[in-house]
Design a protein around this motif. Structure first.
Motif, PDB file in Angstrom:
ATOM      1  N   VAL A 110      11.151  -5.763  19.980  1.00 32.07           N
ATOM      2  CA  VAL A 110       9.866  -6.388  20.305  1.00 32.07           C
ATOM      3  C   VAL A 110       9.332  -7.220  19.137  1.00 32.07           C
ATOM      4  O   VAL A 110       8.175  -7.638  19.141  1.00 32.07           O
ATOM      5  N   GLY A 111      10.192  -7.459  18.146  1.00 30.76           N
ATOM      6  CA  GLY A 111       9.836  -8.367  17.067  1.00 30.76           C
ATOM      7  C   GLY A 111       8.968  -7.779  15.974  1.00 30.76           C
ATOM      8  O   GLY A 111       8.333  -8.521  15.224  1.00 30.76           O
ATOM      9  N   ILE A 112       8.939  -6.453  15.853  1.00 31.90           N
ATOM     10  CA  ILE A 112       8.163  -5.807  14.792  1.00 31.90           C
ATOM     11  C   ILE A 112       9.141  -5.201  13.789  1.00 31.90           C
ATOM     12  O   ILE A 112       9.861  -4.255  14.095  1.00 31.90           O
ATOM     13  N   ASP A 113       9.153  -5.771  12.597  1.00 32.37           N
ATOM     14  CA  ASP A 113      10.088  -5.330  11.562  1.00 32.37           C
ATOM     15  C   ASP A 113       9.374  -4.308  10.673  1.00 32.37           C
ATOM     16  O   ASP A 113       8.748  -4.663   9.678  1.00 32.37           O
ATOM     17  N   VAL A 114       9.450  -3.053  11.057  1.00 32.94           N
ATOM     18  CA  VAL A 114       8.797  -1.990  10.301  1.00 32.94           C
ATOM     19  C   VAL A 114       9.591  -1.711   9.026  1.00 32.94           C
ATOM     20  O   VAL A 114      10.806  -1.534   9.066  1.00 32.94           O
ATOM     21  N   ASP A 115       8.905  -1.675   7.902  1.00 28.97           N
ATOM     22  CA  ASP A 115       9.571  -1.439   6.621  1.00 28.97           C
ATOM     23  C   ASP A 115       9.677   0.064   6.367  1.00 28.97           C
ATOM     24  O   ASP A 115       8.714   0.719   6.003  1.00 28.97           O
ATOM     25  N   PHE A 116      10.866   0.600   6.596  1.00 27.34           N
ATOM     26  CA  PHE A 116      11.109   2.013   6.359  1.00 27.34           C
ATOM     27  C   PHE A 116      11.736   2.274   4.993  1.00 27.34           C
ATOM     28  O   PHE A 116      11.986   3.425   4.639  1.00 27.34           O
ATOM     29  N   LYS A 117      12.013   1.219   4.238  1.00 26.71           N
ATOM     30  CA  LYS A 117      12.810   1.375   3.025  1.00 26.71           C
ATOM     31  C   LYS A 117      12.137   2.236   1.964  1.00 26.71           C
ATOM     32  O   LYS A 117      12.806   2.882   1.170  1.00 26.71           O
ATOM     33  N   ALA A 183      13.949  15.270   1.363  1.00 29.14           N
ATOM     34  CA  ALA A 183      14.621  14.123   1.958  1.00 29.14           C
ATOM     35  C   ALA A 183      16.019  13.959   1.374  1.00 29.14           C
ATOM     36  O   ALA A 183      16.989  13.699   2.097  1.00 29.14           O
ATOM     37  N   GLU A 184      16.135  14.133   0.056  1.00 27.76           N
ATOM     38  CA  GLU A 184      17.444  14.013  -0.587  1.00 27.76           C
ATOM     39  C   GLU A 184      18.374  15.134  -0.130  1.00 27.76           C
ATOM     40  O   GLU A 184      19.542  14.898   0.165  1.00 27.76           O
ATOM     41  N   TYR A 185      17.839  16.364  -0.051  1.00 25.59           N
ATOM     42  CA  TYR A 185      18.669  17.504   0.330  1.00 25.59           C
ATOM     43  C   TYR A 185      19.154  17.384   1.773  1.00 25.59           C
ATOM     44  O   TYR A 185      20.275  17.777   2.101  1.00 25.59           O
ATOM     45  N   SER A 186      18.299  16.839   2.656  1.00 21.87           N
ATOM     46  CA  SER A 186      18.639  16.805   4.075  1.00 21.87           C
ATOM     47  C   SER A 186      19.397  15.547   4.476  1.00 21.87           C
ATOM     48  O   SER A 186      19.775  15.400   5.638  1.00 21.87           O
ATOM     49  N   SER A 187      19.650  14.636   3.534  1.00 28.45           N
ATOM     50  CA  SER A 187      20.422  13.442   3.857  1.00 28.45           C
ATOM     51  C   SER A 187      21.896  13.793   3.905  1.00 28.45           C
ATOM     52  O   SER A 187      22.358  14.694   3.206  1.00 28.45           O
ATOM     53  N   ARG A 188      22.636  13.071   4.727  1.00 22.54           N
ATOM     54  CA  ARG A 188      24.071  13.316   4.857  1.00 22.54           C
ATOM     55  C   ARG A 188      24.884  12.367   3.982  1.00 22.54           C
ATOM     56  O   ARG A 188      26.092  12.357   4.001  1.00 22.54           O
ATOM     57  N   GLY A 189      24.221  11.540   3.234  1.00 19.61           N
ATOM     58  CA  GLY A 189      24.906  10.548   2.416  1.00 19.61           C
ATOM     59  C   GLY A 189      24.101   9.268   2.432  1.00 19.61           C
ATOM     60  O   GLY A 189      23.259   9.059   3.298  1.00 19.61           O
ATOM     61  N   GLU A 190      24.374   8.412   1.489  1.00 19.90           N
ATOM     62  CA  GLU A 190      23.598   7.194   1.363  1.00 19.90           C
ATOM     63  C   GLU A 190      24.117   6.123   2.310  1.00 19.90           C
ATOM     64  O   GLU A 190      25.236   5.632   2.157  1.00 19.90           O
ATOM     65  N   THR A 191      23.313   5.774   3.300  1.00 22.96           N
ATOM     66  CA  THR A 191      23.660   4.700   4.203  1.00 22.96           C
ATOM     67  C   THR A 191      22.734   3.520   3.977  1.00 22.96           C
ATOM     68  O   THR A 191      21.577   3.690   3.597  1.00 22.96           O
ATOM     69  N   VAL A 192      23.243   2.326   4.218  1.00 21.92           N
ATOM     70  CA  VAL A 192      22.435   1.122   4.078  1.00 21.92           C
ATOM     71  C   VAL A 192      21.709   0.848   5.378  1.00 21.92           C
ATOM     72  O   VAL A 192      20.526   0.534   5.401  1.00 21.92           O
ATOM     73  N   ASP A 193      22.437   0.955   6.489  1.00 25.36           N
ATOM     74  CA  ASP A 193      21.808   0.868   7.803  1.00 25.36           C
ATOM     75  C   ASP A 193      21.706   2.283   8.358  1.00 25.36           C
ATOM     76  O   ASP A 193      22.290   3.216   7.842  1.00 25.36           O
ATOM     77  N   TYR A 194      20.934   2.466   9.399  1.00 22.93           N
ATOM     78  CA  TYR A 194      20.712   3.816   9.908  1.00 22.93           C
ATOM     79  C   TYR A 194      21.895   4.338  10.732  1.00 22.93           C
ATOM     80  O   TYR A 194      22.051   5.534  10.904  1.00 22.93           O
ATOM     81  N   ALA A 195      22.732   3.433  11.204  1.00 19.98           N
ATOM     82  CA  ALA A 195      23.855   3.851  12.045  1.00 19.98           C
ATOM     83  C   ALA A 195      25.074   4.271  11.235  1.00 19.98           C
ATOM     84  O   ALA A 195      26.039   4.786  11.790  1.00 19.98           O
ATOM     85  N   GLY A 196      25.048   4.045   9.919  1.00 19.34           N
ATOM     86  CA  GLY A 196      26.169   4.445   9.079  1.00 19.34           C
ATOM     87  C   GLY A 196      27.334   3.480   9.097  1.00 19.34           C
ATOM     88  O   GLY A 196      28.415   3.802   8.606  1.00 19.34           O
ATOM     89  N   ARG A 197      27.118   2.274   9.650  1.00 19.54           N
ATOM     90  CA  ARG A 197      28.193   1.272   9.628  1.00 19.54           C
ATOM     91  C   ARG A 197      28.372   0.694   8.221  1.00 19.54           C
ATOM     92  O   ARG A 197      29.483   0.345   7.827  1.00 19.54           O
ATOM     93  N   ILE A 198      27.256   0.618   7.485  1.00 18.31           N
ATOM     94  CA  ILE A 198      27.287   0.127   6.113  1.00 18.31           C
ATOM     95  C   ILE A 198      26.756   1.234   5.201  1.00 18.31           C
ATOM     96  O   ILE A 198      25.673   1.767   5.450  1.00 18.31           O
ATOM     97  N   VAL A 199      27.534   1.593   4.177  1.00 21.23           N
ATOM     98  CA  VAL A 199      27.151   2.691   3.292  1.00 21.23           C
ATOM     99  C   VAL A 199      27.282   2.241   1.836  1.00 21.23           C
ATOM    100  O   VAL A 199      27.855   1.191   1.543  1.00 21.23           O
ATOM    101  N   TYR A 200      26.735   3.054   0.953  1.00 26.93           N
ATOM    102  CA  TYR A 200      26.897   2.795  -0.483  1.00 26.93           C
ATOM    103  C   TYR A 200      28.093   3.572  -1.010  1.00 26.93           C
ATOM    104  O   TYR A 200      28.308   4.744  -0.642  1.00 26.93           O
ATOM    105  N   ASN A 201      28.880   2.960  -1.892  1.00 29.49           N
ATOM    106  CA  ASN A 201      29.932   3.715  -2.560  1.00 29.49           C
ATOM    107  C   ASN A 201      29.371   4.345  -3.829  1.00 29.49           C
ATOM    108  O   ASN A 201      28.171   4.238  -4.105  1.00 29.49           O
ATOM    109  N   ASP A 202      30.224   4.977  -4.614  1.00 32.52           N
ATOM    110  CA  ASP A 202      29.727   5.688  -5.796  1.00 32.52           C
ATOM    111  C   ASP A 202      29.244   4.749  -6.897  1.00 32.52           C
ATOM    112  O   ASP A 202      28.640   5.186  -7.875  1.00 32.52           O
TER     113      ASP A 202
END
Length: 256
Positions: A110-117, A183-202
């Motif tokens: 709907v064109g609303i870019d919510v900043d969750f970062k 938030a850090e403890y409950s994360s499954r790993g560092e993702t760039v997008d929420y779907a996990g298609r893009i992630v951060y390496n070490d």
């Protein structure tokens, strides 16, 4: 016990038309906004997804097409919803992998870019799985000694999730009553997008988390094979994933 909060946190749960985060729509949303002083504001409403609710989904949450035919669409409530969640952290049960990506997609449509970062995300399921390996119904019984009679009702699941987190903090001394830590403890790993298609390496670089280029730098692949970017943009990927790879592509172009 109450959460040690620097800013409000919203516990939320969605009932949807299905489990595809890029295609399915919200039919019910419940949010419990917990203020730093402990005040709790609960909002629950059903939405018309503008598509058929499959029978297999109705079998899970009990919501039919007739139940939502006169309800507002997400587009009609998006602005007020964005105002309600503005400046808040988030908590949920399996929310990092499902509810949050679905919510982000709905806003982008709907064109609303919510900043969750800058927000923190506590996934109570991940804490539970690291500690006990169970489901929400079992978690509610295990931690709160209560039966979750209205499981798969968005409001019941939302409030139960909040209670479970409070009980987890009581049970585990090593869990700090701090949103950043949780938030850090409950994360499954560092993702760039929420779907996990893009992630951060070490090294903190954005790399692909899927497919033939899994583990390779996104920017490097787009430089050597520009058609891969086009393939993703034309493919069946979440809108937020497309937004992320577009930002990465333009970032690299601006460097040259």
């Amino acid at each position: 016990m109450k959460l040690n909060l620097k800013r409000p946190i919203i516990f939320f749960d969605l009932e949807t038309t299905g489990v595809d985060t890029s295609k399915d729509r919200i039919v019910e949303i419940s949010m419990a906004k917990i203020m730093p002083d402990g005040e709790r504001i609960v909002k629950t409403r059903r939405l018309n997804p503008c598509m058929h609710i499959p029978e297999e989904s109705t079998a899970v949450h009990g919501i039919t097409d007739d139940d939502v035919k006169d309800c507002p669409t997400f587009a009609q409530v998006a602005k007020s919803l964005e105002q309600f969640i503005r400046g808040c952290d988030f908590g949920g049960f399996n929310s990092n992998r499902f509810d949050l990506p679905v919510l982000v997609e709905e806003f982008l449509r709907v064109g609303i870019d919510v900043d969750f970062k800058r927000r923190k995300f506590i996934d109570v399921q991940n804490i539970f799985h690291k500690k006990e390996q169970r489901t929400l119904v079992a978690a509610y019984k295990f931690y709160c000694d209560k039966d979750l009679d209205e499981a798969h009702s968005a409001e019941a699941d939302t409030l139960a999730t909040y209670e479970v987190l409070l009980a987890q903090l009581e049970r585990y001394p090593d869990l700090d009553n701090d949103v950043d830590m949780l938030a850090e403890y409950s994360s499954r790993g560092e993702t760039v997008d929420y779907a996990g298609r893009i992630v951060y390496n070490d090294k903190g670089e954005e790399v692909f988390g899927f497919g033939k280029y899994r583990g390779r730098s996104v920017c490097e692949v787009f430089r050597t094979e520009p058609s891969y970017y086009s393939w993703m943009m034309n493919g069946d990927f979440p809108l937020y994933t497309k937004k992320v790879i577009t930002e990465l592509r333009f970032r690299e172009k601006n460097k040259s």
